[in-house]
Enzyme design. Sequence first.
Site, short mmCIF file in Angstrom:
data_model
loop_
_atom_site.label_atom_id
_atom_site.label_comp_id
_atom_site.label_asym_id
_atom_site.label_seq_id
_atom_site.Cartn_x
_atom_site.Cartn_y
_atom_site.Cartn_z
N SER A 15 9.77 66.02 14.49
CA SER A 15 11.00 66.75 14.14
C SER A 15 11.64 66.21 12.88
O SER A 15 12.47 66.88 12.25
CB SER A 15 11.99 66.70 15.30
OG SER A 15 12.07 65.39 15.82
N TYR A 156 9.89 45.12 17.30
CA TYR A 156 9.19 46.14 16.51
C TYR A 156 7.85 45.60 16.01
O TYR A 156 6.80 46.26 16.12
CB TYR A 156 10.09 46.57 15.35
CG TYR A 156 9.57 47.70 14.51
CD1 TYR A 156 9.66 49.03 14.94
CD2 TYR A 156 8.99 47.45 13.26
CE1 TYR A 156 9.19 50.06 14.14
CE2 TYR A 156 8.54 48.49 12.46
CZ TYR A 156 8.64 49.79 12.91
OH TYR A 156 8.18 50.82 12.12
N LYS A 160 4.10 46.97 16.93
CA LYS A 160 3.21 47.51 15.88
C LYS A 160 1.92 46.69 15.77
O LYS A 160 0.86 47.23 15.47
CB LYS A 160 3.95 47.57 14.54
CG LYS A 160 5.11 48.58 14.53
CD LYS A 160 4.62 49.99 14.80
CE LYS A 160 5.70 51.03 14.65
NZ LYS A 160 5.23 52.41 14.93
P1 NAP Z 1 12.32 58.80 12.12
O1 NAP Z 1 12.66 59.47 10.85
O2 NAP Z 1 13.32 57.99 12.85
O3 NAP Z 1 11.67 59.91 13.10
C1 NAP Z 1 11.19 59.50 14.36
C2 NAP Z 1 10.57 60.68 15.07
O4 NAP Z 1 10.03 60.21 16.32
C3 NAP Z 1 11.56 61.77 15.41
O5 NAP Z 1 10.90 63.02 15.30
C4 NAP Z 1 11.93 61.47 16.87
O6 NAP Z 1 12.34 62.62 17.61
C5 NAP Z 1 10.58 61.00 17.38
N1 NAP Z 1 10.62 60.16 18.58
C6 NAP Z 1 11.21 58.96 18.75
N2 NAP Z 1 10.96 58.49 19.98
C7 NAP Z 1 10.23 59.44 20.61
C8 NAP Z 1 9.65 59.54 21.90
N3 NAP Z 1 9.79 58.58 22.81
N4 NAP Z 1 8.92 60.67 22.19
C9 NAP Z 1 8.76 61.64 21.29
N5 NAP Z 1 9.28 61.60 20.05
C10 NAP Z 1 10.01 60.51 19.72
O7 NAP Z 1 11.07 57.77 11.90
P2 NAP Z 1 9.99 57.69 10.71
O8 NAP Z 1 10.52 56.80 9.67
O9 NAP Z 1 9.51 59.04 10.37
O10 NAP Z 1 8.85 56.87 11.48
C11 NAP Z 1 7.72 57.50 12.06
C12 NAP Z 1 6.74 56.40 12.46
O11 NAP Z 1 6.41 55.62 11.31
C13 NAP Z 1 7.30 55.42 13.49
O12 NAP Z 1 6.29 55.02 14.38
C14 NAP Z 1 7.73 54.23 12.63
O13 NAP Z 1 7.75 53.04 13.36
C15 NAP Z 1 6.63 54.25 11.58
N6 NAP Z 1 6.99 53.56 10.35
C16 NAP Z 1 8.03 54.00 9.57
C17 NAP Z 1 8.32 53.30 8.41
C18 NAP Z 1 9.45 53.72 7.50
O14 NAP Z 1 9.71 52.98 6.53
N7 NAP Z 1 10.11 54.84 7.71
C19 NAP Z 1 7.56 52.17 8.04
C20 NAP Z 1 6.52 51.78 8.85
C21 NAP Z 1 6.23 52.47 10.01
P3 NAP Z 1 13.91 63.13 17.59
O15 NAP Z 1 14.13 63.69 16.21
O16 NAP Z 1 13.96 64.20 18.62
O17 NAP Z 1 14.72 61.93 17.86
#
Ligand code: NAP
Length: 248
Positions: A15, A156, A160
């Site tokens: 989303s 975290y 990971k």
């Molecule tokens: P984000 O913008 O916070 O989006 C998180 C997404 O995950 C949202 O769609 C949320 O749904 C969904 N979500 C969270 N918990 C859930 C659950 N239990 N079941 C189903 N959906 C769930 O995060 P992002 O930055 O895109 O991160 C995505 C992935 O990349 C994560 O695993 C994060 O750890 C990893 N990551 C991100 C970064 C970064 O710099 N952004 C760096 C390294 C790794 P809702 O919208 O309904 O809440």
Amino acid sequence: MKLLLNKTALITGASRGIGLAMAKKFAAHGANIAFTYMSSEEKAKALELELNSMGIKAKAYKSNAASFAESVALVEDVVKEFGGIDVLVNNAGITRDNLLLRMNEEQWDEVMENNLKSVFNLTKNACKTFLKQKGGSIINVTSIVGMKGQAGQTNYAASKAGIIGFTKSVADELGSRSIRCNAIAPGFISTDMTDALPEDTKQLYFKQIPMARFGSAEEVANVALFLASDLSTYVSGQVISVCGALNR
Ligand code: NAP
């Protein structure tokens, strides 16, 4: 050239952020998209509409990846609706940052359940379909924090790092069945997750990145496209960093 024609992808947490970019990228390459969300109902419905207008089939599912029972039901529903699953992206994740001395049990458990148990839940259930279909690609979203650690993120980083061990073990177990399992390790990517960081922390991270900028969700989605497609049929058990040379 469309790289995912006739494939169905199930993406958790699409989303917003990286998952949303992957859903759009995969759809642009012809894949049908099943995706999940937790609370962003409006955003999920808007994405469902947008993806369907791209000439593929897409459906949003409200499903908690941390729940084994909901994951069983989700995979059953997706297989019924789409006829199978070719690509599983375990993207859903959260942060509950705190220094170890201040971290409480709830913050630890929440992160482990949402980030690591979720990967087990979806992978285990989708594997039955992959075995029947004689192939599949699993893409787990880890983080460079899982490799190098980060003060304030013991929960975290541990979740990971766990994903990396899980990824390599699944690749070992299921490689002979043409089921591939890889991980992507993003560095700092501009999404809601990093927008929530305090400005001084952002500036500190910024200085550490050799490419001197945060990455975009689309730059992560490009690597996911490669791993989802038949361009990577001999790539399994790998962790690909998308981090502007931060992790060297
Ligand atoms: P984000 O913008 O916070 O989006 C998180 C997404 O995950 C949202 O769609 C949320 O749904 C969904 N979500 C969270 N918990 C859930 C659950 N239990 N079941 C189903 N959906 C769930 O995060 P992002 O930055 O895109 O991160 C995505 C992935 O990349 C994560 O695993 C994060 O750890 C990893 N990551 C991100 C970064 C970064 O710099 N952004 C760096 C390294 C790794 P809702 O919208 O309904 O809440």
